[in-house]
Structures are given as C-alpha cells and as structure tokens.
Design an enzyme around this catalytic site. Structure first.
Site, PDB file in Angstrom:
ATOM      1  N   TYR A 132       0.767  -1.291   0.040  1.00 45.28           N
ATOM      2  CA  TYR A 132      -0.130   0.065   0.154  1.00 45.28           C
ATOM      3  C   TYR A 132       0.822   1.266  -0.190  1.00 45.28           C
ATOM      4  O   TYR A 132       0.433   2.178   0.109  1.00 45.28           O
ATOM      5  CB  TYR A 132      -0.803  -0.057   1.103  1.00 45.28           C
ATOM      6  CG  TYR A 132      -2.283  -0.936   1.179  1.00 45.28           C
ATOM      7  CD1 TYR A 132      -2.057  -2.222   0.508  1.00 45.28           C
ATOM      8  CD2 TYR A 132      -3.123  -0.522   1.519  1.00 45.28           C
ATOM      9  CE1 TYR A 132      -3.080  -2.984   0.400  1.00 45.28           C
ATOM     10  CE2 TYR A 132      -4.348  -1.471   1.541  1.00 45.28           C
ATOM     11  CZ  TYR A 132      -4.191  -2.450   1.078  1.00 45.28           C
ATOM     12  OH  TYR A 132      -5.516  -3.450   0.769  1.00 45.28           O
ATOM     13  N   LYS A 183       1.616 -15.176   4.006  1.00 50.20           N
ATOM     14  CA  LYS A 183       1.514 -16.118   2.802  1.00 50.20           C
ATOM     15  C   LYS A 183       3.191 -16.497   2.455  1.00 50.20           C
ATOM     16  O   LYS A 183       3.541 -16.434   1.303  1.00 50.20           O
ATOM     17  CB  LYS A 183       1.015 -15.354   1.807  1.00 50.20           C
ATOM     18  CG  LYS A 183       0.453 -16.227   0.480  1.00 50.20           C
ATOM     19  CD  LYS A 183      -0.604 -17.281   1.008  1.00 50.20           C
ATOM     20  CE  LYS A 183      -0.545 -18.285  -0.310  1.00 50.20           C
ATOM     21  NZ  LYS A 183      -1.253 -19.586  -0.168  1.00 50.20           N
ATOM     22  N   ASP A 216      -4.743 -17.826   3.570  1.00 49.68           N
ATOM     23  CA  ASP A 216      -6.007 -18.532   2.921  1.00 49.68           C
ATOM     24  C   ASP A 216      -6.606 -19.461   3.872  1.00 49.68           C
ATOM     25  O   ASP A 216      -7.779 -19.534   4.246  1.00 49.68           O
ATOM     26  CB  ASP A 216      -5.520 -19.182   1.683  1.00 49.68           C
ATOM     27  CG  ASP A 216      -4.155 -19.848   1.715  1.00 49.68           C
ATOM     28  OD1 ASP A 216      -3.768 -19.744   2.709  1.00 49.68           O
ATOM     29  OD2 ASP A 216      -3.847 -20.756   0.810  1.00 49.68           O
ATOM     30  N   ASP A 240      -6.680  -6.035   5.708  1.00 46.34           N
ATOM     31  CA  ASP A 240      -7.727  -5.205   4.806  1.00 46.34           C
ATOM     32  C   ASP A 240      -8.921  -6.426   4.513  1.00 46.34           C
ATOM     33  O   ASP A 240      -9.896  -6.059   4.845  1.00 46.34           O
ATOM     34  CB  ASP A 240      -7.234  -4.768   3.660  1.00 46.34           C
ATOM     35  CG  ASP A 240      -8.224  -3.433   3.131  1.00 46.34           C
ATOM     36  OD1 ASP A 240      -9.279  -3.221   3.535  1.00 46.34           O
ATOM     37  OD2 ASP A 240      -7.703  -3.066   2.061  1.00 46.34           O
ATOM     38  N   ASP A 244     -12.632  -7.432   6.562  1.00 47.35           N
ATOM     39  CA  ASP A 244     -13.910  -7.160   5.849  1.00 47.35           C
ATOM     40  C   ASP A 244     -14.765  -8.331   6.148  1.00 47.35           C
ATOM     41  O   ASP A 244     -16.137  -8.481   6.332  1.00 47.35           O
ATOM     42  CB  ASP A 244     -13.893  -6.987   4.228  1.00 47.35           C
ATOM     43  CG  ASP A 244     -13.912  -5.140   4.331  1.00 47.35           C
ATOM     44  OD1 ASP A 244     -13.756  -4.600   5.011  1.00 47.35           O
ATOM     45  OD2 ASP A 244     -14.456  -4.986   2.910  1.00 47.35           O
TER      46      ASP A 244
END
Ligand code: ATP
Length: 345
Positions: A132, A183, A216, A240, A244
């Site tokens: 970001y 990850k 995941d 992020d 959600d």
C-alpha cells in the site's frame, strides 16, 4: 482536556460522524471538537486535499482525528482520499490498524450456532507498509506489452512493532493467544521476515500461545471456527481483506469500527465502511460503526469504561431491533442515535 479534529468526509461519512459527535458530547462533555472541511466537496471547490498548515496544527494541537469515509464518484482519481487518509496514515506513522471483530447480537452472525463469545477477535493490521505504499510503476502503458508493478515492502522495524503491539495488547488484556497470518509459502522474502520476527517476539512472551496460519487458511478458519482466535496480527493487504470478512461475522459493515494508532501520539479513528454513494443523503446510513469507533477513541484516550458503556448501549439497540434498513430495521440514522442515547441513559 482532549481535543478531537473532526473530518466528516464524504457521503454517509458526514451523516454518521455527526451522530458520533452527538454521542461523544453526551458521554464525554469535556472533549473539545474542531470540524475540518476536508473531502470531495472542498477538493472540487478549491483543489485542496490536506493542506500542510492543517496537518501541522493536527500534530501540534490535537489528540485524535475522528474521520468519516472518503470517496466520491465526482473524484474518480480519489486523490483527496489518498492524501487525507493514506497521507495521514503514512505521515503520522499510524502503524497499527486496530480492528475489533466483536459480535454483539448472535442473531446477526451469518454463521450457524455461534454465540457472541465465539466471535470476539481483535485484528492488528500493519498499516504503513506492504503493497500500500504506492511504490512501483507502469511501463509501456497502453500497449500490448504493458507492464505494471506494485512493490511489496516489509521492514524489520515495521514488522517488529506491529507484532510487538499485538503481544502487548494480548498481555495487557489478560488474553492468551496471538495468531500471525502471512503467505510465506509463496512470498518467501517478506513472509520470511514476518516468520523470523514473529518467532523472536513470541519468545519474549512465553505465557502467550503463538500460532501461525497462512492467510488462505485463516480465511477458512475464521468462518469455520472463529472461537479459535483472540488476537490476529497480519500485514496491510491481508488485514484489509480478513477484517471485511470479520465485519460480516459481527453483523455487517455498518457495525465495524477501526483505529489507526501510533501509541502515545495523535491517532485517527474511522468506521471501516466507505462513503456508500448509493445511500448517501437519504438519512438511512447505520451510525453504529461510527458510534463504536467513538468508543474505541475514548478507550484510546484512557476511558475504557466509556467504551464498555457504548458497546452495551449498541448491543441493546441491536437486541431490540432499533436499527437501520440494511439490518432489517426501519429507523433512520438519527433515530438509531436517539435510540442509542436512550439506551445509554
Ligand atoms: P469503499 O469503496 O470506500 O469501501 P463503499 O461505500 O462503496 O466504499 P463499503 O463501505 O464496502 O463500500 O460499502 C458497501 C455497501 O454497503 C455500500 O454501498 C452500502 O450500500 C452499504 N453500507 C456501507 N456502510 C453502511 C452503513 N454505515 N449503513 C448502511 N449501509 C452501509
């Protein structure tokens, strides 16, 4: 006396922040507020996003920024949002994005058979690095050979301070588990750094159970078994996305609050939801995320009892269906706040 800079922003941001300030004035009459006209309207009017003199005043004079959402279809570049929100995160070095996932009314959880105790998680999302930062670029744009690159960065300092913040929070709240998610099986460089730093910091907190999940798997486990988790620490992008998902577990995006924090310094609090142009101006936005966010801000200002009072009154509204349409209710933004204030009393 703490000073709050209020930036209502765009769309429903302005509607819910107004209600949040109503609540703050009721609960903490000693707070001082100053409103800042920053957002899409101001940008379209005179080209201003976040002026340097305003930013310097924030740093010198204020304790917290209370921000609504930024985003407006009339500003497709979203440049004002980048300057105000991302600019504040980077320039104020707000490295913790604190996002609680707390279910207050079990009926509103989409998972079968889960109680409020089952969904009570705090996510520490790293807020200043990762994908970001805007580093990267494009090459041969508009041609068949176009290349686009987004650079993912992780620094030892950046990873260590967010991981440490998660452990400190866990220890200070008497909790017992921190799960780090990355990850690193696919992203060996940044993931490797996260792995090493996490193990090092975890060794300083032997009483806390430190675990790891690939992101995941974390997504699956949050749905399958949210009660496994107390505190989750992860990078900017993954945080992020999973928060959600978390917002839905707690009953909807209209119930999710967040803090952008640098401990001991000026910090910024905002509901997770966006400016929602589809419902802006209709008076039907759910103000509860902004109200819960106000509670997080009070906690940050050393008033945890006030946050508990706010959570209890929000819970009472939810349990009594005193909610806006997207949660199946009939009340307007202002009416939900009225109901909240009566519950508070
Ligand atoms: P962004 O792209 O910045 O995330 P957005 O508003 O388009 O902004 P979300 O915040 O994810 O996206 O919201 C998606 C939809 O959920 C909105 O368009 C709106 O219909 C609904 N929504 C979001 N927040 C609220 C709220 N506080 N009250 C009621 N509905 C909401």
């Amino acid at each position: 006396m703490a000073k709050i800079a209020v930036v209502p922003g765009d769309g429903i941001g302005t509607e819910v922040i107004e209600q949040g300030v109503r609540v703050l004035k009721e609960i903490a009459p000693d707070l001082e507020f100053e409103w800042f006209d920053l957002g899409a309207d101001r940008y379209l009017r005179d080209g201003v996003t976040l002026p340097d003199d305003v930013f310097e005043r924030w740093k010198a004079e204020f304790d917290c920024i209370y921000l609504g959402a930024l985003g407006d279809p009339r500003v497709p570049s979203n440049v004002h949002a980048k300057d105000i929100l991302l600019g504040s995160r980077f320039r104020l070095d707000l490295f913790i994005n604190l996002r609680p996932i707390k279910l207050l009314d079990a009926r509103r959880c989409p998972l079968k058979g889960k109680s409020c105790d089952d969904v009570d998680i705090v996510v520490f999302r790293e807020n200043t690095e990762d994908l970001y930062t805007g580093m990267g670029g494009t090459f041969k744009q508009g041609t068949p050979d176009e290349v686009a690159q987004e650079v993912c960065i992780a620094t030892r300092k950046g990873v260590e301070r967010i991981v440490r913040a998660a452990f400190e929070y866990t220890a200070s709240r008497g909790l017992s588990k921190v799960c780090m998610s990355d990850k690193s099986n696919a992203m060996r460089n940044t993931g490797g750094l996260w792995q090493r730093v996490f193990r090092e910091v975890a060794s300083e907190y032997p009483a806390i159970e430190a675990s790891h999940l690939y992101v995941d798997v974390l997504a699956m486990e949050l749905v399958r078994c949210p009660e496994r988790f107390e505190v989750v620490v992860t990078s900017n992008l993954f945080g992020d996305i999973v928060t959600d998902l978390g917002a839905i577990l707690q009953g909807g995006i209209g119930l999710a609050g967040s803090g952008n924090i640098h401990p001991g310094r000026l910090s910024l609090f905002e509901p997770v939801h966006g400016s929602a142009p589809d419902i802006a101006g209709q008076g039907i936005a759910n103000p509860l995320a902004a109200i819960l966010t106000a509670g997080m801000m009070l906690n940050h200002l050393g008033r945890p009892e006030d946050e508990k009072r706010i959570q209890a009154a929000v819970q009472a509204c939810l349990l009594n269906d005193e909610v806006t349409r997207e949660l199946g209710g009939t009340l307007s933004t202002v009416e939900v706040t009225d109901a909240f204030l009566s519950r508070l009393a």
